[in-house]
Write a protein that holds these residues in place. Structure first.
Motif, PDB file in Angstrom:
ATOM      1  N   ASP A   1       0.864  -1.182   0.000  1.00 42.13           N
ATOM      2  CA  ASP A   1       0.000   0.000   0.000  1.00 42.13           C
ATOM      3  C   ASP A   1       0.897   1.227   0.000  1.00 42.13           C
ATOM      4  OD1 ASP A   1      -2.129  -1.728   0.182  1.00 42.13           O
ATOM      5  OD2 ASP A   1      -2.334  -1.528   2.344  1.00 42.13           O
ATOM      6  N   VAL A   2       0.623   2.147  -0.912  1.00 39.25           N
ATOM      7  CA  VAL A   2       1.443   3.354  -1.015  1.00 39.25           C
ATOM      8  C   VAL A   2       0.602   4.593  -0.768  1.00 39.25           C
ATOM      9  CG1 VAL A   2       3.133   2.355  -2.605  1.00 39.25           C
ATOM     10  CG2 VAL A   2       1.130   3.494  -3.510  1.00 39.25           C
ATOM     11  N   GLN A   3       1.282   5.612  -0.312  1.00 38.86           N
ATOM     12  CA  GLN A   3       0.627   6.888  -0.060  1.00 38.86           C
ATOM     13  C   GLN A   3       0.649   7.694  -1.349  1.00 38.86           C
ATOM     14  OE1 GLN A   3       2.408   9.055   3.125  1.00 38.86           O
ATOM     15  NE2 GLN A   3       1.048  10.786   2.913  1.00 38.86           N
ATOM     16  N   GLN A   4      -0.515   8.139  -1.766  1.00 38.97           N
ATOM     17  CA  GLN A   4      -0.613   8.945  -2.971  1.00 38.97           C
ATOM     18  C   GLN A   4      -0.213  10.384  -2.658  1.00 38.97           C
ATOM     19  OE1 GLN A   4      -1.328   7.795  -6.037  1.00 38.97           O
ATOM     20  NE2 GLN A   4      -1.344   5.773  -5.122  1.00 38.97           N
ATOM     21  N   PRO A   5       0.451  11.053  -3.584  1.00 38.48           N
ATOM     22  CA  PRO A   5       0.812  12.451  -3.336  1.00 38.48           C
ATOM     23  C   PRO A   5      -0.430  13.323  -3.239  1.00 38.48           C
ATOM     24  CG  PRO A   5       1.389  11.801  -5.575  1.00 38.48           C
ATOM     25  CD  PRO A   5       0.896  10.575  -4.875  1.00 38.48           C
ATOM     26  N   THR A   6      -0.399  14.259  -2.312  1.00 31.87           N
ATOM     27  CA  THR A   6      -1.528  15.157  -2.093  1.00 31.87           C
ATOM     28  C   THR A   6      -1.074  16.590  -2.331  1.00 31.87           C
ATOM     29  OG1 THR A   6      -2.321  13.666  -0.378  1.00 31.87           O
ATOM     30  CG2 THR A   6      -3.285  15.842  -0.440  1.00 31.87           C
ATOM     31  N   SER A   7      -1.886  17.337  -3.022  1.00 31.01           N
ATOM     32  CA  SER A   7      -1.557  18.749  -3.216  1.00 31.01           C
ATOM     33  C   SER A   7      -2.840  19.562  -3.082  1.00 31.01           C
ATOM     34  CB  SER A   7      -0.931  18.976  -4.594  1.00 31.01           C
ATOM     35  OG  SER A   7      -1.835  18.617  -5.606  1.00 31.01           O
ATOM     36  N   TRP A   8      -2.692  20.760  -2.546  1.00 28.01           N
ATOM     37  CA  TRP A   8      -3.827  21.661  -2.363  1.00 28.01           C
ATOM     38  C   TRP A   8      -3.826  22.679  -3.493  1.00 28.01           C
ATOM     39  CZ3 TRP A   8      -7.396  20.910   1.392  1.00 28.01           C
ATOM     40  CH2 TRP A   8      -7.068  20.006   2.402  1.00 28.01           C
ATOM     41  N   ALA A   9      -4.998  23.020  -3.961  1.00 32.63           N
ATOM     42  CA  ALA A   9      -5.124  23.976  -5.060  1.00 32.63           C
ATOM     43  C   ALA A   9      -5.403  25.373  -4.525  1.00 32.63           C
ATOM     44  CB  ALA A   9      -6.229  23.534  -6.002  1.00 32.63           C
ATOM     45  N   GLY A  10      -4.730  25.749  -3.484  1.00 33.26           N
ATOM     46  CA  GLY A  10      -4.949  27.075  -2.922  1.00 33.26           C
ATOM     47  C   GLY A  10      -4.527  27.113  -1.472  1.00 33.26           C
ATOM     48  N   ASP A  11      -4.873  28.206  -0.808  1.00 31.11           N
ATOM     49  CA  ASP A  11      -4.511  28.399   0.588  1.00 31.11           C
ATOM     50  C   ASP A  11      -5.494  27.642   1.471  1.00 31.11           C
ATOM     51  OD1 ASP A  11      -3.356  29.322   2.901  1.00 31.11           O
ATOM     52  OD2 ASP A  11      -4.497  31.205   2.901  1.00 31.11           O
ATOM     53  N   TYR A  12      -4.985  26.678   2.220  1.00 26.27           N
ATOM     54  CA  TYR A  12      -5.861  25.879   3.075  1.00 26.27           C
ATOM     55  C   TYR A  12      -5.777  26.305   4.541  1.00 26.27           C
ATOM     56  CZ  TYR A  12      -1.548  23.460   4.275  1.00 26.27           C
ATOM     57  OH  TYR A  12      -0.290  23.175   4.693  1.00 26.27           O
ATOM     58  N   THR A  13      -4.982  27.300   4.866  1.00 25.18           N
ATOM     59  CA  THR A  13      -4.819  27.702   6.265  1.00 25.18           C
ATOM     60  C   THR A  13      -6.051  28.422   6.799  1.00 25.18           C
ATOM     61  OG1 THR A  13      -3.670  29.701   5.543  1.00 25.18           O
ATOM     62  CG2 THR A  13      -2.312  27.807   6.146  1.00 25.18           C
ATOM     63  N   ASN A  14      -6.828  29.048   5.948  1.00 21.48           N
ATOM     64  CA  ASN A  14      -8.022  29.765   6.384  1.00 21.48           C
ATOM     65  C   ASN A  14      -9.294  29.002   6.039  1.00 21.48           C
ATOM     66  OD1 ASN A  14      -6.515  31.937   7.362  1.00 21.48           O
ATOM     67  ND2 ASN A  14      -6.346  32.807   5.297  1.00 21.48           N
ATOM     68  N   LEU A  15      -9.212  27.695   6.062  1.00 24.57           N
ATOM     69  CA  LEU A  15     -10.333  26.845   5.722  1.00 24.57           C
ATOM     70  C   LEU A  15     -11.365  26.869   6.844  1.00 24.57           C
ATOM     71  CD1 LEU A  15     -10.939  24.869   3.367  1.00 24.57           C
ATOM     72  CD2 LEU A  15     -10.038  23.050   4.804  1.00 24.57           C
ATOM     73  N   SER A  16     -12.650  26.961   6.491  1.00 23.76           N
ATOM     74  CA  SER A  16     -13.705  26.926   7.503  1.00 23.76           C
ATOM     75  C   SER A  16     -14.817  25.998   7.011  1.00 23.76           C
ATOM     76  CB  SER A  16     -14.267  28.326   7.762  1.00 23.76           C
ATOM     77  OG  SER A  16     -14.901  28.811   6.601  1.00 23.76           O
ATOM     78  N   VAL A  17     -15.500  25.408   7.972  1.00 23.61           N
ATOM     79  CA  VAL A  17     -16.555  24.452   7.656  1.00 23.61           C
ATOM     80  C   VAL A  17     -17.816  24.883   8.379  1.00 23.61           C
ATOM     81  CG1 VAL A  17     -17.279  22.051   7.827  1.00 23.61           C
ATOM     82  CG2 VAL A  17     -14.891  22.593   7.391  1.00 23.61           C
TER      83      VAL A  17
END
Length: 144
Positions: free
Chosen positions: A97-113
């Motif tokens: 089992d391998v870890q797939q590379p993950t990338s964010w398409a923007g700034d995730y530091t100010n994420l809110s839910v």
């Protein structure tokens, strides 16, 4: 080979010996197990010993989840296509089992839910406390 024989001794019923006996002579054990199973188990043991090196050579060792590597085929299946009498390399498959590379398409530091309750669901703090209390009672142990 010794560890493989110990595994067979602990899992095989040999006439005249209790199951799991550790003092079974090697010749008695070898006469009571299938030779192909024994060869396959030894081959698996050898391949497991080389698995780490093979993963390093493939370049995926740093992406693999630790402890998920395993041989794709059993030793008995490998014996059908490997000639152990001739020296040379043995090719075998490893599943990992391998870890797939993950990338964010923007700034995730100010994420809110935001969570919206379904319409008509009037939850108040008292109802939540009652539900939690009931769950604790259901999960609790009854001591008499």
């Amino acid at each position: 080979i010794g560890s493989v024989l110990q595994q067979f001794a602990s899992s095989t019923q040999i006439p005249g010996f209790p199951k799991g006996a550790k003092d079974i002579p090697k010749w008695v054990l070898l006469n009571n197990i299938d030779p192909n199973k024994a060869k396959g188990a030894v081959l698996e043991d050898l391949l497991e010993a080389t698995m780490g090196e093979a993963l390093e050579a493939s370049g995926i060792a740093d992406k693999a989840f630790e402890g998920t590597e395993r041989i794709a085929e059993t030793g008995e299946v490998l014996l059908t296509r490997v000639n152990l009498k001739e020296p040379g390399p043995i090719t075998y498959g490893i599943l990992v089992d391998v870890q797939q590379p993950t990338s964010w398409a923007g700034d995730y530091t100010n994420l809110s839910v935001e969570v919206e309750f379904p319409v008509g669901n009037n939850l108040d703090e008292e109802a939540v406390e009652r539900a939690v209390g009931q769950a604790q009672k259901d999960a609790g142990n009854l001591r008499v």
